[in-house]
Design an enzyme around this catalytic site. Structure first.
Site, short mmCIF file in Angstrom:
data_model
loop_
_atom_site.label_atom_id
_atom_site.label_comp_id
_atom_site.label_asym_id
_atom_site.label_seq_id
_atom_site.Cartn_x
_atom_site.Cartn_y
_atom_site.Cartn_z
N SER A 105 -3.87 25.40 -60.90
CA SER A 105 -3.11 25.29 -62.14
C SER A 105 -3.52 24.17 -63.05
O SER A 105 -3.01 24.08 -64.17
CB SER A 105 -1.62 25.17 -61.84
OG SER A 105 -1.12 26.43 -61.48
N TYR A 202 8.96 27.54 -64.23
CA TYR A 202 7.49 27.69 -64.17
C TYR A 202 7.13 29.15 -63.97
O TYR A 202 7.59 29.79 -63.03
CB TYR A 202 6.98 26.85 -63.03
CG TYR A 202 5.48 26.67 -63.01
CD1 TYR A 202 4.90 25.55 -63.58
CD2 TYR A 202 4.66 27.60 -62.41
CE1 TYR A 202 3.52 25.36 -63.55
CE2 TYR A 202 3.29 27.42 -62.38
CZ TYR A 202 2.72 26.31 -62.95
OH TYR A 202 1.37 26.13 -62.92
N SER A 203 6.30 29.67 -64.85
CA SER A 203 5.87 31.06 -64.75
C SER A 203 4.42 31.19 -65.18
O SER A 203 4.07 30.88 -66.32
CB SER A 203 6.75 31.97 -65.62
OG SER A 203 6.24 33.29 -65.63
N ASN A 204 3.59 31.66 -64.29
CA ASN A 204 2.18 31.86 -64.61
C ASN A 204 1.99 32.92 -65.68
O ASN A 204 0.96 32.94 -66.36
CB ASN A 204 1.42 32.24 -63.34
CG ASN A 204 1.33 31.08 -62.37
OD1 ASN A 204 0.61 30.13 -62.60
ND2 ASN A 204 2.08 31.14 -61.29
N GLY A 347 -2.72 21.53 -59.00
CA GLY A 347 -2.86 22.95 -58.76
C GLY A 347 -2.93 23.31 -57.29
O GLY A 347 -3.54 22.60 -56.50
#
Length: 405
Positions: A105, A202-204, A347
């Site tokens: 990330s 949090y969202s990819n 990440g």
């Protein structure tokens, strides 16, 4: 693909990339407990170099990561690298100095930087709806692209569900190329978590859309834009955006491992198709390159002052990360135990976990370990704690330290 650098949720795939991770934000639905400090011996080390060495050995000997790597950068820009453990559990090979790892990330900070460069060029408006750039694309139950702004995507306040929560077991897609649009469809098949701008989660998926935005506005691929606008611009010689279908790590690297279960046997997952992480977590990098990136970013070498100020405007993110964490636009601030804050991201992606932190005066630390999830159950995030310990001892770089590449 997160937090994490950093750790938000953990998807079954187990990745910061993965659930909350391609970053640090990370991989199965339980939040990781993160510790704030190292044990007394490291905290009382005579200098930052000794603290780093002690911290890396703890990661290997107590937390059972096969390898741990770190790079520290001082105010003068000089970098020193450290390693512990073995690069390969089968051969016992030595860990390559400043070895290349999957950065997870941390990619989000690169993606956000490109979006903000486009804002500075007048091609994107932060508070415009994503509908303006991707018309008709963002629709679903409680989801409307006309009500979600570019800023909310970059700051994880959009309310969009995370596609990684619905991908199933990592083994089922480890060697599968998944296109960004297919991943977006997976997310949009589920209802919104909350109304845009009302909460943080949090969202990819947010960064899938940021990547698609970059491609639509520039007419060029995301990989090309990150390479030209960031990697080449500041001379990141060991950072790369893998090509479609490329499962390999091309430079000297330690192997990455994935436990079958907490505390279970470790499987070598160095080779995997990272396309499912894309704009949220696909990059390869090294500890020293990540230091160079974040210090250049905070030093104003990649963004104009107005856009850097927007990036540093944060909202509370403790609910998904760790005490005191605040999320900006692809950037996380964390209080230091000695006062002030460090900036970075971090990440987690199957096989690798990275933690990054830089200060306003140009000091930086990146720590990478070679397993994700953790090899032992309920392991505190000692890698993140090591950032605090090192920065709070002044990150003094020994005279013999070589200049950063």
């Amino acid at each position: 693909m997160t937090d994490p650098a950093h750790q938000v949720r953990r998807s079954r795939a187990s990745s910061w990339c993965g659930r909350r991770g391609i970053a640090t934000v990370t991989v199965t639905a339980a939040a990781l407990a993160l510790s704030g400090t190292l044990p007394t011996p490291a905290a009382q080390a005579r200098d930052s170099g000794e603290a780093v060495r002690q911290g890396l050995h703890r990661l290997v000997e107590e937390d059972r990561f096969p390898a741990a790597l770190a790079a520290t950068t001082g105010r003068d820009g000089r970098t020193r690298n450290y390693t512990a453990g073995v690069a390969d559990l089968t051969t016992g090979a030595r860990v390559p100095v400043d070895g290349q790892v999957r950065a997870g990330s941390n990619t989000k900070a690169f993606t956000a930087t490109v979006v903000l460069q486009l804002v500075g060029e007048g091609k994107v408006a932060l508070d415009a709806p994503i509908e303006r750039y991707l018309p008709g694309l963002v629709r679903g139950e409680g989801i409307d692209g006309r009500r979600i702004t570019v800023r909310q995507l970059l700051q994880h306040t959009s309310g969009l569900p995370d596609y990684l929560d619905f991908m199933g077991d990592f083994s089922t897609y480890r060697h599968t190329y998944l296109q960004p649009r297919a991943l977006l469809d997976l997310a949009l098949a589920h209802k919104a978590l909350f109304a845009p701008g009302t909460r943080w989660s949090y969202s990819n998926t947010n960064y899938l859309l940021a990547g698609l935005l970059i491609e639509r506005v520039t007419g060029r691929s995301l990989a090309e834009q990150i390479t030209r606008r960031v990697i080449d611009r500041i001379g990141l010689r060991h950072t790369a955006f893998p090509g479609v279908g490329d499962e390999h790590i091309r430079e000297a690297h330690p192997e990455g491992y994935f436990p079958s279960k907490p505390g279970g046997p470790l499987t070598d997952v160095t080779e995997l198709d990272p396309g499912w992480a894309w704009a949220a977590g696909q990059l390869l990098s090294t500890p020293s390159d990540l230091n160079r990136f974040f210090t250049a970013l905070l030093g104003g070498r990649l963004l104009r002052p107005a856009q850097l100020a927007e990036m540093r405007r944060t909202v509370p993110a403790e609910s998904g990360l760790w005490p005191g964490a605040r999320y900006g636009l692809g950037l996380i601030s964390t209080p230091l135990s000695c006062g002030g804050v460090m900036w970075g991201h971090g990440g987690d992606i199957p096989g690798y976990r990275t933690r990054t932190g830089v200060t306003a005066d140009g000091r930086g630390v990146t720590v990478a370990v070679t397993a994700d999830p953790t090899p032992t159950p309920k392991t505190p995030d000692h890698a993140r704690s090591l950032l605090d310990t090192t920065l709070c001892t002044g990150a003094r770089i020994p005279r013999q330290a070589r200049p950063a590449p």
